[in-house]
Design a protein around this motif. Structure first.
Motif, PDB file in Angstrom:
ATOM      1  N   MET A   1       0.895  -1.359   0.007  1.00 19.71           N
ATOM      2  CA  MET A   1       0.108  -0.005   0.129  1.00 19.71           C
ATOM      3  C   MET A   1       0.804   1.282   0.039  1.00 19.71           C
ATOM      4  SD  MET A   1      -1.394   0.057   4.081  1.00 19.71           S
ATOM      5  CE  MET A   1      -2.217  -1.555   3.849  1.00 19.71           C
ATOM      6  N   THR A   2       0.106   2.235  -0.361  1.00 24.25           N
ATOM      7  CA  THR A   2       1.171   3.711  -0.186  1.00 24.25           C
ATOM      8  C   THR A   2       1.334   4.054   1.304  1.00 24.25           C
ATOM      9  OG1 THR A   2      -1.009   5.018  -0.053  1.00 24.25           O
ATOM     10  CG2 THR A   2      -0.275   4.341  -2.271  1.00 24.25           C
ATOM     11  N   VAL A   3       2.313   4.954   1.363  1.00 26.80           N
ATOM     12  CA  VAL A   3       2.676   5.360   2.512  1.00 26.80           C
ATOM     13  C   VAL A   3       1.473   5.995   3.397  1.00 26.80           C
ATOM     14  CG1 VAL A   3       4.203   7.196   3.936  1.00 26.80           C
ATOM     15  CG2 VAL A   3       5.171   6.000   2.107  1.00 26.80           C
ATOM     16  N   ALA A   4       0.762   6.874   2.537  1.00 21.72           N
ATOM     17  CA  ALA A   4      -0.483   7.665   2.877  1.00 21.72           C
ATOM     18  C   ALA A   4      -1.649   6.704   3.409  1.00 21.72           C
ATOM     19  CB  ALA A   4      -1.007   8.439   2.006  1.00 21.72           C
ATOM     20  N   ALA A   5      -1.702   5.595   2.814  1.00 19.69           N
ATOM     21  CA  ALA A   5      -2.835   4.883   3.157  1.00 19.69           C
ATOM     22  C   ALA A   5      -2.317   3.783   4.380  1.00 19.69           C
ATOM     23  CB  ALA A   5      -3.266   3.646   2.309  1.00 19.69           C
TER      24      ALA A   5
ATOM     25  N   ILE B   1      -2.899   3.383  10.433  1.00 21.68           N
ATOM     26  CA  ILE B   1      -2.613   3.402  11.953  1.00 21.68           C
ATOM     27  C   ILE B   1      -3.026   4.563  12.614  1.00 21.68           C
ATOM     28  CG2 ILE B   1      -0.305   3.989  13.428  1.00 21.68           C
ATOM     29  CD1 ILE B   1       1.265   2.683  10.822  1.00 21.68           C
ATOM     30  N   ALA B   2      -3.293   5.868  11.991  1.00 21.51           N
ATOM     31  CA  ALA B   2      -3.606   6.908  12.659  1.00 21.51           C
ATOM     32  C   ALA B   2      -5.236   6.900  12.985  1.00 21.51           C
ATOM     33  CB  ALA B   2      -3.523   8.231  11.846  1.00 21.51           C
ATOM     34  N   ASN B   3      -5.888   6.146  12.174  1.00 25.01           N
ATOM     35  CA  ASN B   3      -7.332   5.903  12.420  1.00 25.01           C
ATOM     36  C   ASN B   3      -7.548   4.910  13.758  1.00 25.01           C
ATOM     37  OD1 ASN B   3      -8.361   7.448  10.376  1.00 25.01           O
ATOM     38  ND2 ASN B   3      -8.550   5.853   8.830  1.00 25.01           N
ATOM     39  N   LYS B   4      -6.666   4.199  13.997  1.00 19.61           N
ATOM     40  CA  LYS B   4      -6.694   3.076  15.086  1.00 19.61           C
ATOM     41  C   LYS B   4      -6.436   3.962  16.338  1.00 19.61           C
ATOM     42  CE  LYS B   4      -5.792  -1.255  12.658  1.00 19.61           C
ATOM     43  NZ  LYS B   4      -4.673  -2.381  12.624  1.00 19.61           N
ATOM     44  N   ILE B   5      -5.267   4.622  16.301  1.00 18.31           N
ATOM     45  CA  ILE B   5      -5.071   5.366  17.476  1.00 18.31           C
ATOM     46  C   ILE B   5      -5.949   6.429  17.660  1.00 18.31           C
ATOM     47  CG2 ILE B   5      -3.225   7.156  18.297  1.00 18.31           C
ATOM     48  CD1 ILE B   5      -1.167   5.599  16.616  1.00 18.31           C
TER      49      ILE B   5
ATOM     50  N   LYS C   1      -8.914   4.945  19.601  1.00 15.41           N
ATOM     51  CA  LYS C   1      -8.458   4.637  20.757  1.00 15.41           C
ATOM     52  C   LYS C   1      -8.557   5.699  21.762  1.00 15.41           C
ATOM     53  CE  LYS C   1      -4.942   2.856  23.895  1.00 15.41           C
ATOM     54  NZ  LYS C   1      -3.502   2.265  23.883  1.00 15.41           N
ATOM     55  N   TYR C   2      -7.957   6.837  21.526  1.00 19.67           N
ATOM     56  CA  TYR C   2      -8.007   8.157  22.085  1.00 19.67           C
ATOM     57  C   TYR C   2      -8.865   9.045  21.792  1.00 19.67           C
ATOM     58  CZ  TYR C   2      -3.385   7.051  23.574  1.00 19.67           C
ATOM     59  OH  TYR C   2      -2.220   6.443  23.929  1.00 19.67           O
ATOM     60  N   GLU C   3     -10.070   8.653  21.245  1.00 20.78           N
ATOM     61  CA  GLU C   3     -11.529   9.458  21.027  1.00 20.78           C
ATOM     62  C   GLU C   3     -10.947  10.793  20.430  1.00 20.78           C
ATOM     63  OE1 GLU C   3     -14.020   9.317  24.289  1.00 20.78           O
ATOM     64  OE2 GLU C   3     -14.166   7.041  24.140  1.00 20.78           O
ATOM     65  N   PHE C   4     -10.070  10.746  19.466  1.00 20.75           N
ATOM     66  CA  PHE C   4      -9.759  12.039  19.013  1.00 20.75           C
ATOM     67  C   PHE C   4     -10.240  12.251  17.388  1.00 20.75           C
ATOM     68  CE2 PHE C   4      -6.173  14.309  16.397  1.00 20.75           C
ATOM     69  CZ  PHE C   4      -6.681  15.512  17.041  1.00 20.75           C
ATOM     70  N   GLU C   5     -10.867  13.277  17.084  1.00 19.68           N
ATOM     71  CA  GLU C   5     -11.062  13.565  15.941  1.00 19.68           C
ATOM     72  C   GLU C   5     -10.251  14.687  15.272  1.00 19.68           C
ATOM     73  OE1 GLU C   5     -15.241  13.876  14.937  1.00 19.68           O
ATOM     74  OE2 GLU C   5     -15.750  12.698  16.424  1.00 19.68           O
ATOM     75  N   LEU C   6      -9.830  14.476  14.052  1.00 12.56           N
ATOM     76  CA  LEU C   6      -8.949  15.638  13.089  1.00 12.56           C
ATOM     77  C   LEU C   6      -9.934  16.680  12.939  1.00 12.56           C
ATOM     78  CD1 LEU C   6      -7.040  13.367  10.562  1.00 12.56           C
ATOM     79  CD2 LEU C   6      -6.305  14.542  12.550  1.00 12.56           C
ATOM     80  N   LYS C   7      -9.620  18.008  13.057  1.00 11.98           N
ATOM     81  CA  LYS C   7     -10.159  19.208  12.907  1.00 11.98           C
ATOM     82  C   LYS C   7     -10.765  19.207  11.108  1.00 11.98           C
ATOM     83  CE  LYS C   7      -7.902  21.481  16.285  1.00 11.98           C
ATOM     84  NZ  LYS C   7      -6.433  22.361  16.175  1.00 11.98           N
ATOM     85  N   GLN C   8     -11.944  19.589  11.073  1.00 11.03           N
ATOM     86  CA  GLN C   8     -12.153  19.692   9.665  1.00 11.03           C
ATOM     87  C   GLN C   8     -11.984  21.452   9.271  1.00 11.03           C
ATOM     88  OE1 GLN C   8     -12.791  17.012   7.600  1.00 11.03           O
ATOM     89  NE2 GLN C   8     -12.318  15.979   9.651  1.00 11.03           N
ATOM     90  N   HIS C   9     -11.398  21.586   8.182  1.00 13.22           N
ATOM     91  CA  HIS C   9     -11.179  22.944   8.069  1.00 13.22           C
ATOM     92  C   HIS C   9     -11.962  23.146   6.699  1.00 13.22           C
ATOM     93  CE1 HIS C   9      -8.153  24.293  10.999  1.00 13.22           C
ATOM     94  NE2 HIS C   9      -7.704  23.214  10.898  1.00 13.22           N
TER      95      HIS C   9
END
Length: 94
Positions: free
Chosen positions: A70-74, A79-83, A86-94
């Motif tokens: 797979m690509t680096v981005a994928a 990995i980030a989605n799993k983390i 787990k931490y109940e963190f959502e990326l900000k939507q700009h």
């Protein structure tokens, strides 16, 4: 994904979330990746890569292509989605 997450240090209070992840590879070797999510580009970027105690700078494509197919981005996004989950963190939507 063949690589399994073993340890995580997640810094979510920064301008761009920073992930430090130690993973176990299929052949029993260890992969450490430090990466962040850059809001400006809306991408995950590797910052530091160590495989089996050898430093690869920020180069991760050789691993994601050869082992994960797979690509680096994928790879980093999975990995980030799993983390984030787990931490109940959502990326900000700009």
């Amino acid at each position: 994904m063949l690589t399994k997450i073993r340890k995580v240090k997640f810094e979510q209070e920064r301008k761009n979330p920073l992930y430090n992840v130690v993973m176990e590879c299929p052949e029993g070797k260890q992969l450490y990746v430090r990466f962040d999510y850059t809001y400006k580009t809306k991408n995950f970027w590797p910052l530091e890569v160590n495989y089996n105690k050898k430093n690869y700078g920020a180069k991760l494509a050789w691993y994601t292509n050869e082992v994960e197919n797979m690509t680096v981005a994928a790879f980093l996004e999975k990995i980030a989605n799993k983390i984030n989950k787990k931490y109940e963190f959502e990326l900000k939507q700009h």
